[in-house]
Design an enzyme around this catalytic site. Structure first.
Site, PDB file in Angstrom:
ATOM      1  CE1 TYR A  46      33.001   9.317  37.339  1.00  7.81           C
ATOM      2  CE2 TYR A  46      32.088  11.273  36.278  1.00  7.81           C
ATOM      3  CZ  TYR A  46      33.168  10.571  36.771  1.00  7.81           C
ATOM      4  OH  TYR A  46      34.425  11.120  36.707  1.00  7.81           O
ATOM      5  CB  SER A  90      33.735  14.466  37.866  1.00  8.94           C
ATOM      6  OG  SER A  90      33.142  14.640  36.600  1.00  8.94           O
TER       7      SER A  90
END
Length: 360
Positions: free
Chosen positions: A153, A128
């Site tokens: 995350y 990501s």
């Protein structure tokens, strides 16, 4: 024809990647746990789109279950693995950390262990743009330091990259990580801006615009993302394994649009597609968010010819058309907000690499 495991097949990107691989003639084994992080009916509807193809097989499976994942690999005899399953969301990770440990760390180890014991040609996985954290050196490039994540995350995605490198180094597993930048399009995720803004505008609800609209995102249309994923799956890295090897079969790329757009421009384009003006409520920056994302995709372009082509003026209306069709919302069912109720933003300026991008 290859047999390809796609994890997260009921997810937004996993669904579209599975569809593209099936269209190419491959056999696809889709796996998803159908978590209730967002509407399970939407996830099931995606699987229902794939299921009529006889080359598609679906397993509802929690990849954090070590024994079940091992059994999947033993049975599957996969040529390649495209691992897109994960617990997404930056803000959600602040209050639900264990969901990220289970889905993004434990499950990742189980998957890469499967690739180790039942060798595959190529292991492609989703990282990501969040790994760049508060990095202010734009555009983001994969050779930049990413040791300062600003959300759990992001930390789990950086951990995935490190684990993949280790398995490439020790066992010679060809691995490629893709740092996804903001993806949008038909069948998108309800927790993302495109979906939330569309729903709010159609329901006459105010938009929550964080950082007072002073945000830039490298919005990337789903068809461009899928093209890149499919191309990279065929591009198997070469290298050596072993303690003395210094070139393991490991690659890492950004995959994004390379043309960041201001959040206010994004909203204006959505308003035009819907034919409705939005009531905007401007709020401070949320914990874990970053003000701008901007992908340097040079390496991916050089490797596989990746070149995103879909501007938001094309992609956003496509999403709106899908949303209206899926939820049965026609233009006759909505009442435009009166212009007197519209909150007009101040002029917002965001600086990217010493170039000023402004929205009024």
């Amino acid at each position: 024809m290859k047999t390809i495991l796609v994890t997260g097949a009921a997810g937004f990107i996993g669904f579209h990647v599975s569809q593209a691989l099936l269209n190419q003639g491959h056999r696809v084994v889709g796996v998803d746990n159908l978590s209730d992080y967002y509407d399970v009916n939407l996830k099931q509807a995606r699987i229902d789109q794939l299921s009529p193809d006889p080359k598609f097989t679906f397993h509802r499976l929690d990849l954090a279950d070590r024994a079940a994942t091992a059994a999947l690999f033993k049975q599957g005899q996969f040529d390649r693995v495209i691992h897109l399953a994960a617990q997404p969301g930056v803000r959600y990770s602040i209050d639900h950390p264990h969901a990220y440990v289970d889905s993004n760390l434990v499950a990742f180890v189980n998957i890469v262990e499967g690739c180790r014991h039942y060798p595959v040609e190529h292991f492609v996985y989703a990282s990501s743009s969040s790994v760049y954290g508060a990095n202010k050196d734009l555009p983001f490039a994969t050779d930049q330091n990413v040791d300062h994540p600003v959300s759990l995350y992001a930390a789990t995605k950086k951990a995935n990259e490190l684990m993949a490198y280790t398995y490439s180094h020790l066992y010679g597993i060809p691995t490629t990580g893709l740092r996804f930048f903001t993806v949008y399009g038909p069948w998108g995720r309800p927790d993302m801006a495109m979906f939330k803004f569309t729903k709010a505008i159609l329901e006459g609800q105010p938009l929550q615009v964080y950082n007072h609209g002073n945000m830039m995102r490298d919005f990337t249309y789903i068809d461009d993302i899928v093209d890149g994923v499919v191309r990279i799956a065929d591009h198997i890295p070469q290298g050596e394994a072993g303690l003395v090897a210094n070139n393991p079969p490991y690659k890492l790329y950004n995959i994004g649009n390379n043309r960041p757009v201001s959040l206010l421009k994004f909203i204006e384009t959505l308003e035009a597609a819907l034919g409705i003006e939005a009531d905007k409520h401007f709020l401070p920056m949320q914990p874990g968010d970053v003000p701008a994302t901007y992908a340097d995709i040079t390496a991916l372009t050089q490797a596989v010819g990746f070149q995103p082509r879909t501007a938001i003026e094309v992609g956003i209306p496509r999403f709106v058309d899908w949303y209206r069709a899926y939820y049965g919302v026609s233009s006759e069912n909505v009442t435009p907000l009166h212009s007197a109720n519209r909150v007009l933003p101040k002029r917002v300026t965001t600086r990217i690499n010493q170039e000023t991008v402004a929205s009024a």
